[in-house]
Design a protein around this motif. Sequence first.
Motif, PDB file in Angstrom:
ATOM      1  N   UNK A   1      72.147  36.265  -1.525  1.00 50.43           N
ATOM      2  CA  UNK A   1      72.644  36.846  -0.276  1.00 50.43           C
ATOM      3  C   UNK A   1      74.168  36.801  -0.224  1.00 50.43           C
ATOM      4  N   UNK A   2      74.736  35.662  -0.611  1.00 46.56           N
ATOM      5  CA  UNK A   2      76.194  35.529  -0.590  1.00 46.56           C
ATOM      6  C   UNK A   2      76.825  36.459  -1.630  1.00 46.56           C
ATOM      7  N   UNK A   3      76.226  36.529  -2.813  1.00 50.32           N
ATOM      8  CA  UNK A   3      76.741  37.425  -3.850  1.00 50.32           C
ATOM      9  C   UNK A   3      76.701  38.872  -3.373  1.00 50.32           C
ATOM     10  N   UNK A   4      75.627  39.263  -2.726  1.00 51.44           N
ATOM     11  CA  UNK A   4      75.521  40.627  -2.214  1.00 51.44           C
ATOM     12  C   UNK A   4      76.596  40.895  -1.176  1.00 51.44           C
ATOM     13  N   UNK A   5      76.871  39.903  -0.338  1.00 47.95           N
ATOM     14  CA  UNK A   5      77.893  40.077   0.691  1.00 47.95           C
ATOM     15  C   UNK A   5      79.272  40.317   0.115  1.00 47.95           C
ATOM     16  N   UNK A   6      79.683  39.482  -0.851  1.00 53.46           N
ATOM     17  CA  UNK A   6      81.034  39.655  -1.409  1.00 53.46           C
ATOM     18  C   UNK A   6      81.111  40.884  -2.314  1.00 53.46           C
ATOM     19  N   UNK A   7      80.016  41.204  -3.002  1.00 48.78           N
ATOM     20  CA  UNK A   7      79.998  42.423  -3.814  1.00 48.78           C
ATOM     21  C   UNK A   7      80.152  43.660  -2.928  1.00 48.78           C
ATOM     22  N   UNK A   8      79.518  43.656  -1.780  1.00 50.41           N
ATOM     23  CA  UNK A   8      79.637  44.766  -0.837  1.00 50.41           C
ATOM     24  C   UNK A   8      81.076  44.933  -0.377  1.00 50.41           C
ATOM     25  N   UNK A   9      81.772  43.809  -0.165  1.00 51.04           N
ATOM     26  CA  UNK A   9      83.171  43.884   0.252  1.00 51.04           C
ATOM     27  C   UNK A   9      84.042  44.509  -0.841  1.00 51.04           C
ATOM     28  N   UNK A  10      83.780  44.154  -2.085  1.00 55.57           N
ATOM     29  CA  UNK A  10      84.529  44.754  -3.196  1.00 55.57           C
ATOM     30  C   UNK A  10      84.311  46.267  -3.222  1.00 55.57           C
ATOM     31  N   UNK A  11      83.059  46.669  -3.152  1.00 54.15           N
ATOM     32  CA  UNK A  11      82.736  48.091  -3.251  1.00 54.15           C
ATOM     33  C   UNK A  11      83.268  48.877  -2.054  1.00 54.15           C
ATOM     34  N   UNK A  12      83.209  48.280  -0.884  1.00 56.59           N
ATOM     35  CA  UNK A  12      83.729  48.938   0.318  1.00 56.59           C
ATOM     36  C   UNK A  12      85.230  49.177   0.196  1.00 56.59           C
ATOM     37  N   UNK A  13      85.954  48.145  -0.218  1.00 56.38           N
ATOM     38  CA  UNK A  13      87.408  48.278  -0.360  1.00 56.38           C
ATOM     39  C   UNK A  13      87.774  49.263  -1.467  1.00 56.38           C
ATOM     40  N   UNK A  14      87.042  49.204  -2.553  1.00 55.85           N
ATOM     41  CA  UNK A  14      87.323  50.086  -3.688  1.00 55.85           C
ATOM     42  C   UNK A  14      87.065  51.545  -3.330  1.00 55.85           C
ATOM     43  N   UNK A  15      86.006  51.777  -2.602  1.00 58.49           N
ATOM     44  CA  UNK A  15      85.672  53.139  -2.207  1.00 58.49           C
ATOM     45  C   UNK A  15      86.713  53.698  -1.246  1.00 58.49           C
ATOM     46  N   UNK A  16      87.213  52.853  -0.371  1.00 61.17           N
ATOM     47  CA  UNK A  16      88.247  53.302   0.559  1.00 61.17           C
ATOM     48  C   UNK A  16      89.517  53.720  -0.166  1.00 61.17           C
ATOM     49  N   UNK A  17      89.862  52.976  -1.207  1.00 62.49           N
ATOM     50  CA  UNK A  17      91.103  53.290  -1.925  1.00 62.49           C
ATOM     51  C   UNK A  17      90.918  54.436  -2.917  1.00 62.49           C
ATOM     52  N   UNK A  18      89.699  54.563  -3.458  1.00 62.04           N
ATOM     53  CA  UNK A  18      89.455  55.602  -4.461  1.00 62.04           C
ATOM     54  C   UNK A  18      89.061  56.930  -3.843  1.00 62.04           C
ATOM     55  N   UNK A  19      88.451  56.866  -2.663  1.00 64.64           N
ATOM     56  CA  UNK A  19      88.002  58.089  -2.027  1.00 64.64           C
ATOM     57  C   UNK A  19      86.524  58.347  -2.279  1.00 64.64           C
ATOM     58  N   UNK A  20      85.901  59.016  -1.353  1.00 61.81           N
ATOM     59  CA  UNK A  20      84.456  59.254  -1.420  1.00 61.81           C
ATOM     60  C   UNK A  20      84.052  60.213  -2.531  1.00 61.81           C
ATOM     61  N   UNK A  21      85.036  60.795  -3.218  1.00 63.71           N
ATOM     62  CA  UNK A  21      84.695  61.698  -4.310  1.00 63.71           C
ATOM     63  C   UNK A  21      84.236  60.951  -5.558  1.00 63.71           C
ATOM     64  N   UNK A  22      84.456  59.649  -5.601  1.00 68.74           N
ATOM     65  CA  UNK A  22      84.041  58.837  -6.733  1.00 68.74           C
ATOM     66  C   UNK A  22      82.532  58.591  -6.640  1.00 68.74           C
ATOM     67  N   UNK A  23      81.767  59.369  -7.363  1.00 75.56           N
ATOM     68  CA  UNK A  23      80.309  59.325  -7.234  1.00 75.56           C
ATOM     69  C   UNK A  23      79.738  57.973  -7.632  1.00 75.56           C
TER      70      UNK A  23
END
Length: 237
Positions: A156-178
Amino acid sequence: MSESWEILADGLHYQRIYLHLDQWRNAADLDAAACGLPESLIPRELVTRPAPPPAHAVPVAEDAGLSTWLSAPQQLGLDGPGSGALAPPARGIARTLTAGIGDKATEDAVEAVCAAAAWWVGVLAIIRHKRGAKAAPAPLGDDGAPVNVIEEAAKAVALGVATRILRARLRSAGASEAGLRMAYCRAVTEGIIVEPKMPGLLAALGDLRLFDLVSTSLPWRGRFTKYAGGTGAGQVE
């Protein structure tokens, strides 16, 4: 508001690690039974320093506000022969989320924070709140349930921090990154699957200090209930 509480929770967890530094380091030299854990969860292995993250993964974690999450295990973790029983399930979360992502920096950052999650969970799993003059904590359960409980907490904790990484990365890369978008969708889906299990998992953790880490790491409806009620910070340890 939730991201502000996320920062608050990070600070409180970091403070807790330091407040109980001597306690968890001393507990690392005890056997599993003395820590109220099953034999397969060896205390010293649970708090062994994970492998250093790749250099290119660190800025990705920093962008997600997780630099301390990675640095604490490296600075405070103990030397040891292995990473313990919690590392495989935590890393399994990383592999599930980043399959086919096509972004090595993100993939390695997700794996690094998930490996660190095993360490954070391990530290807080071997110490408990003081309850009177109790000499040793009671085990979490019988017939393998304790291992399952701690492993589920690590996931559960791993999923939480992994989600934060992906959320931040997607914001900086843009939603076009499939690839990133798909990985984040997987994380959200996994969170939805885990959410109904959270009350039972938290109840099973009992008086472990791990309770707060698990309850605030993963996005779910009860995540910051204590903070919203004004009782989640400044409590006497």
